[in-house]
Scaffold this motif. Structure first.
Motif, PDB file in Angstrom:
ATOM      1  N   UNK A 315       1.327 -47.098 -19.975  1.00 34.91           N
ATOM      2  CA  UNK A 315       0.103 -46.427 -20.425  1.00 34.91           C
ATOM      3  C   UNK A 315       0.289 -45.747 -21.786  1.00 34.91           C
ATOM      4  N   UNK A 316      -0.639 -45.991 -22.689  1.00 36.04           N
ATOM      5  CA  UNK A 316      -0.634 -45.327 -23.989  1.00 36.04           C
ATOM      6  C   UNK A 316       0.201 -45.998 -25.048  1.00 36.04           C
ATOM      7  N   UNK A 317       1.100 -46.908 -24.660  1.00 36.94           N
ATOM      8  CA  UNK A 317       1.970 -47.552 -25.646  1.00 36.94           C
ATOM      9  C   UNK A 317       1.155 -48.436 -26.577  1.00 36.94           C
ATOM     10  N   UNK A 318       1.527 -48.425 -27.861  1.00 38.09           N
ATOM     11  CA  UNK A 318       0.788 -49.198 -28.843  1.00 38.09           C
ATOM     12  C   UNK A 318       1.671 -50.177 -29.589  1.00 38.09           C
ATOM     13  N   UNK A 319       1.068 -51.137 -30.302  1.00 40.00           N
ATOM     14  CA  UNK A 319       1.818 -52.152 -31.068  1.00 40.00           C
ATOM     15  C   UNK A 319       2.375 -51.577 -32.372  1.00 40.00           C
ATOM     16  N   UNK A 320       3.348 -50.701 -32.248  1.00 39.43           N
ATOM     17  CA  UNK A 320       3.949 -50.021 -33.399  1.00 39.43           C
ATOM     18  C   UNK A 320       5.427 -50.374 -33.434  1.00 39.43           C
ATOM     19  N   UNK A 321       5.881 -50.991 -34.520  1.00 35.46           N
ATOM     20  CA  UNK A 321       7.217 -51.571 -34.573  1.00 35.46           C
ATOM     21  C   UNK A 321       8.172 -50.726 -35.404  1.00 35.46           C
ATOM     22  N   UNK A 322       9.472 -51.097 -35.321  1.00 34.11           N
ATOM     23  CA  UNK A 322      10.477 -50.538 -36.206  1.00 34.11           C
ATOM     24  C   UNK A 322      10.257 -51.065 -37.625  1.00 34.11           C
ATOM     25  N   UNK A 323      11.075 -50.598 -38.554  1.00 42.31           N
ATOM     26  CA  UNK A 323      10.852 -50.906 -39.972  1.00 42.31           C
ATOM     27  C   UNK A 323      11.351 -52.279 -40.394  1.00 42.31           C
ATOM     28  N   UNK A 324      12.334 -52.855 -39.701  1.00 43.56           N
ATOM     29  CA  UNK A 324      12.960 -54.076 -40.202  1.00 43.56           C
ATOM     30  C   UNK A 324      12.247 -55.355 -39.797  1.00 43.56           C
ATOM     31  N   UNK A 325      11.730 -55.411 -38.579  1.00 49.00           N
ATOM     32  CA  UNK A 325      11.106 -56.638 -38.088  1.00 49.00           C
ATOM     33  C   UNK A 325       9.820 -56.301 -37.342  1.00 49.00           C
ATOM     34  N   UNK A 326       8.869 -57.241 -37.305  1.00 50.16           N
ATOM     35  CA  UNK A 326       7.629 -57.016 -36.559  1.00 50.16           C
ATOM     36  C   UNK A 326       7.833 -57.213 -35.059  1.00 50.16           C
ATOM     37  N   UNK A 327       6.839 -56.830 -34.291  1.00 50.99           N
ATOM     38  CA  UNK A 327       6.771 -57.065 -32.846  1.00 50.99           C
ATOM     39  C   UNK A 327       7.879 -56.380 -32.051  1.00 50.99           C
ATOM     40  N   UNK A 328       8.491 -55.356 -32.605  1.00 48.73           N
ATOM     41  CA  UNK A 328       9.486 -54.594 -31.855  1.00 48.73           C
ATOM     42  C   UNK A 328       8.814 -53.342 -31.288  1.00 48.73           C
ATOM     43  N   UNK A 329       7.945 -53.592 -30.323  1.00 54.39           N
ATOM     44  CA  UNK A 329       7.114 -52.512 -29.805  1.00 54.39           C
ATOM     45  C   UNK A 329       7.807 -51.736 -28.693  1.00 54.39           C
ATOM     46  N   UNK A 330       8.636 -52.424 -27.907  1.00 51.89           N
ATOM     47  CA  UNK A 330       9.359 -51.779 -26.807  1.00 51.89           C
ATOM     48  C   UNK A 330      10.851 -52.041 -26.983  1.00 51.89           C
ATOM     49  N   UNK A 331      11.633 -50.989 -26.862  1.00 54.29           N
ATOM     50  CA  UNK A 331      13.080 -51.076 -27.059  1.00 54.29           C
ATOM     51  C   UNK A 331      13.771 -50.497 -25.825  1.00 54.29           C
ATOM     52  N   UNK A 332      14.399 -51.376 -25.020  1.00 55.60           N
ATOM     53  CA  UNK A 332      15.141 -50.891 -23.851  1.00 55.60           C
ATOM     54  C   UNK A 332      16.527 -50.404 -24.283  1.00 55.60           C
ATOM     55  N   UNK A 333      16.993 -49.364 -23.612  1.00 55.48           N
ATOM     56  CA  UNK A 333      18.329 -48.812 -23.874  1.00 55.48           C
ATOM     57  C   UNK A 333      18.964 -48.436 -22.542  1.00 55.48           C
ATOM     58  N   UNK A 334      20.269 -48.657 -22.428  1.00 60.47           N
ATOM     59  CA  UNK A 334      20.994 -48.314 -21.204  1.00 60.47           C
ATOM     60  C   UNK A 334      22.213 -47.478 -21.566  1.00 60.47           C
ATOM     61  N   UNK A 335      22.474 -46.468 -20.778  1.00 60.77           N
ATOM     62  CA  UNK A 335      23.655 -45.632 -21.008  1.00 60.77           C
ATOM     63  C   UNK A 335      24.312 -45.295 -19.676  1.00 60.77           C
ATOM     64  N   UNK A 336      25.192 -44.289 -19.688  1.00 58.91           N
ATOM     65  CA  UNK A 336      25.918 -43.921 -18.483  1.00 58.91           C
ATOM     66  C   UNK A 336      24.998 -43.402 -17.382  1.00 58.91           C
ATOM     67  N   UNK A 337      23.831 -42.907 -17.736  1.00 60.65           N
ATOM     68  CA  UNK A 337      22.954 -42.277 -16.748  1.00 60.65           C
ATOM     69  C   UNK A 337      21.818 -43.169 -16.267  1.00 60.65           C
ATOM     70  N   UNK A 338      21.598 -44.311 -16.900  1.00 61.65           N
ATOM     71  CA  UNK A 338      20.530 -45.170 -16.421  1.00 61.65           C
ATOM     72  C   UNK A 338      19.839 -45.966 -17.506  1.00 61.65           C
ATOM     73  N   UNK A 339      18.563 -46.277 -17.237  1.00 62.35           N
ATOM     74  CA  UNK A 339      17.767 -47.153 -18.101  1.00 62.35           C
ATOM     75  C   UNK A 339      16.661 -46.349 -18.778  1.00 62.35           C
ATOM     76  N   UNK A 340      16.453 -46.627 -20.083  1.00 63.52           N
ATOM     77  CA  UNK A 340      15.465 -45.916 -20.879  1.00 63.52           C
ATOM     78  C   UNK A 340      14.583 -46.905 -21.642  1.00 63.52           C
ATOM     79  N   UNK A 341      13.387 -46.464 -21.978  1.00 63.86           N
ATOM     80  CA  UNK A 341      12.467 -47.287 -22.766  1.00 63.86           C
ATOM     81  C   UNK A 341      11.985 -46.477 -23.965  1.00 63.86           C
ATOM     82  N   UNK A 342      12.123 -47.064 -25.161  1.00 62.91           N
ATOM     83  CA  UNK A 342      11.737 -46.403 -26.414  1.00 62.91           C
ATOM     84  C   UNK A 342      10.514 -47.121 -26.983  1.00 62.91           C
ATOM     85  N   UNK A 343       9.476 -46.362 -27.341  1.00 66.41           N
ATOM     86  CA  UNK A 343       8.238 -46.967 -27.843  1.00 66.41           C
ATOM     87  C   UNK A 343       7.455 -45.905 -28.605  1.00 66.41           C
ATOM     88  N   UNK A 344       6.255 -46.251 -29.041  1.00 64.58           N
ATOM     89  CA  UNK A 344       5.383 -45.290 -29.732  1.00 64.58           C
ATOM     90  C   UNK A 344       3.964 -45.437 -29.193  1.00 64.58           C
TER      91      UNK A 344
END
Length: 461
Positions: A315-344
Motif C-alpha cells: 500500500x502506498x508504494x509508488x514507481x520511484x526508482x534509484x538514480x542509476x537504473x529505471x524500474x528499481x521500485x522495490x529493493x529487498x534486503x536481508x540481514x542477521x535479523x530478517x527480511x526487509x523491503x526498501x521503497x518510496x
C-alpha cells in the motif's frame, strides 16, 4: 574445450599472409594505376585443422554419455533387486527355522515348496551376478573410450592451440578458485563471529573483487543480481545464484551448488518466472527468491522447494526508482535479523521507506520513513538492523552517506567511500552468512569485504 578447439580451427583455416600488386602478361610486376590486371600472391598454412577428428570425439562423447546413463539405470535396478533378494532370503531363513523347530509336524509338500523357492532365488542371484559382470565389462569399455577421447583432445590442443588459450583458461579458473579459498581463510581469521552484531557498524569497504562475467558471458546482461542464500538450507550453505537480462525484466534464475560451479557455469536448477521478475534488487533467503513484479505492481516470492509463487501489493508504494537504473521500485534486503523491503511512496514525494517483512505470511509488519530522497540514492542495504544508503560521488566512487537504525529510529549522515568497478551497477546486497556485499555491475560478478568498528585487525585493504 571442444568449443574452443572449433575457434582454433576457424583461425587456422582463415589465416593468410601475402602481398597485392599488378602484373603484366610476361609476369613482371608494376605499380598500381596503369589499367593492368591485378594479381595476388598468398601463402596458406600447410596444415588444416582436423575437424573430422573433433566431430568424431563429440559423437563419441554423446555415445559414451548415453551408454553411461543406461548402465547407471541398470545399477539402480540391481540395487532394487539385491534388496528384494535379501528380503526373500530372510523369509526363507525364517521358514526353514520354523520347519526345524516343528520337527515332524511338516509334510513333504512344504519341504518341496521351500526347495523350489531356494533354487529360484539361487537362479535369480546367478542371473544378477552375470548381469553385473556384463555391466562391469561395459564400464571398462567406456573408461577405455573416454581415455582415447581425452588423448585425442590433448593431441589437438597441443598441436593447434599454439597460443595456449585453453591452458590459460584452466589456469584462470584455478587462480579464481584459489582466491575464493584464500577469502574463506581470511574470513575465518578476521571474521570469527559471523552472525554476531556486537560491533560498531561498518567502518570500511574493500576494493572491488571481481569474479567474472555472468553465466551468459554477455556484457549486454547489465540488469540482474547474484549472491548467496542469506539463510541457507542445511546442505546448501555453499549455494550461489544468478539472475540477469538485457532488460529490467528477468525471466529466470539459476542456482549453483558452490562457487566453483558458479565459475564453471554448471547449474543444478534453472527456474523460469511468469510473470517476469523486475527491478533487479532481489534476494534469495531460505531457498526462496523475493523480487519485484510489474503486473500487479508489487512484490512476489517463489519457493524453490515447493515452487509455489505468491504476490503482494504494498500500500502506498509508488514507481520511484534509484538514480542509476529505471524500474528499481522495490529493493529487498536481508540481514542477521530478517527480511526487509526498501521503497518510496508518492504521498511522501519520493522519500525512502523501509518495511519489515514477515517471511512466512509475506505481510508487512512495520513501516519506517527516512529522510532520504530515493532518486538521490544509487542503492541501499541492511546490516544488523541498520539501513545503509549509498550514492554516486564521481565516475569511480560510491559513498555510504546515510544510516538509519531500524530499532531505535536514529539516523545519521556519514561518509564511507568505496571504489566502483564499472560506471553503473544494478544491485548491491549484503549477505550475513559471509558478511560481504554482492554487486552486479554491468554484467560482472563483484563483491566487497566489509570491516566493522570493533574488528581486531585494522582495515588496510
Amino acid at each position: 574445450m571442444i568449443s574452443s578447439l572449433y575457434f582454433l580451427a576457424l583461425v587456422s583455416s582463415t589465416l593468410a599472409w601475402g602481398r597485392v600488386g599488378f602484373q603484366r602478361e610476361d609476369g613482371s610486376r608494376i605499380a598500381a594505376g596503369d589499367g593492368h590486371q591485378c594479381s595476388c600472391d598468398a601463402f596458406l598454412p600447410g596444415s588444416t585443422f582436423p575437424t573430422a577428428d573433433l566431430v568424431m570425439v563429440e559423437q563419441k562423447a554423446v555415445e559414451i554419455s548415453h551408454s553411461l546413463d543406461l548402465e547407471m539405470g541398470k545399477m539402480e535396478n540391481y540395487q532394487v533387486k539385491v534388496t528384494e533378494y535379501a528380503e526373500k532370503i530372510a523369509e526363507l531363513t525364517a521358514t526353514i527355522e520354523s520347519l526345524e523347530k516343528s520337527r515332524g509336524d511338516h509334510n513333504e509338500a512344504e519341504l518341496e515348496e521351500v526347495k523350489v523357492e531356494i533354487k529360484l532365488v539361487e537362479a535369480l542371484i546367478n542371473e544378477l551376478q552375470a548381469s553385473m559382470k556384463s555391466s562391469t565389462a561395459v564400464f571398462d569399455s567406456l573408461h577405455q573410450q573416454t581415455t582415447v577421447a581425452v588423448e585425442t583432445l590433448d593431441r589437438l590442443e597441443e598441436t593447434y592451440d599454439k597460443n595456449r588459450v585453453l591452458a590459460a583458461r584452466r589456469d584462470y579458473i584455478e587462480v579464481v578458485l584459489q582466491l575464493a579459498e584464500c577469502e574463506d581463510r581470511y574470513q575465518e581469521i578476521f571474521h570469527p563471529d559471523i552472525g554476531s552484531c556486537e560491533h560498531g557498524g561498518i567502518i570500511k569497504i574493500s576494493k572491488p573483487i571481481v569474479s567474472q562475467l555472468n553465466a551468459q558471458l554477455s556484457s549486454s546482461y547489465i540488469y540482474g543480481g547474484w549472491g548467496k542464500d542469506s539463510k541457507p538450507l542445511a546442505g546448501r550453505e555453499s549455494m550461489y545464484w544468478f539472475a540477469g537480462s538485457s532488460s529490467t525484466s528477468v525471466s529466470y534464475i539459476t542456482l549453483y551448488s558452490d562457487y566453483k560451479n558458479l565459475i564453471l557455469r554448471k547449474h543444478f536448477l534453472n527456474h523460469n518466472f511468469y510473470p517476469y521478475a523486475s527491478g533487479n534488487n532481489y534476494v534469495v533467503r531460505d531457498n526462496t527468491m523475493y523480487y519485484e513484479t510489474s503486473s500487479p505492481f508489487g512484490v512476489a516470492k517463489t519457493n524453490f522447494t515447493s515452487m509455489n509463487e505468491e504476490t503482494k501489493v504494498i500500500p502506498g508504494a509508488g514507481p520511484i526508482s534509484y538514480s542509476l537504473y529505471p524500474n528499481q521500485y522495490f529493493d529487498f534486503a536481508a540481514d542477521e535479523s530478517g527480511l526487509w523491503l526498501i521503497y518510496a511512496t508518492e504521498e511522501s514525494k519520493g522519500m525512502l521507506f523501509v518495511a519489515k517483512i514477515n517471511e512466512e505470511s509475506f505481510e508487512v509488519e512495520e513501516q519506517m520513513q527516512t529522510s532520504v530522497y530515493k532518486p538521490s540514492a544509487s542503492n541501499a542495504f541492511v546490516v544488523c538492523g541498520v539501513l545503509y544508503v549509498v550514492r554516486t560521488v564521481d565516475i569511480t566512487t560510491e559513498e555510504i552517506f546515510y544510516t538509519f537504525d531500524l530499532k531505535t529510529k536514529q539516523e545519521s549522515y556519514i561518509s564511507i567511500p568505496f571504489e566502483r568497478f564499472l560506471d553503473k551497477y544494478s544491485s548491491l546486497d549484503y549477505n550475513p552468512t559471509d558478511q560481504k556485499l554482492y554487486m552486479y555491475s554491468e554484467g560482472y560478478y563483484v563483491n566487497y569485504q566489509v570491516w566493522f568498528g570493533n574488528n581486531t585487525a585494522e582495515a588496510t585493504v
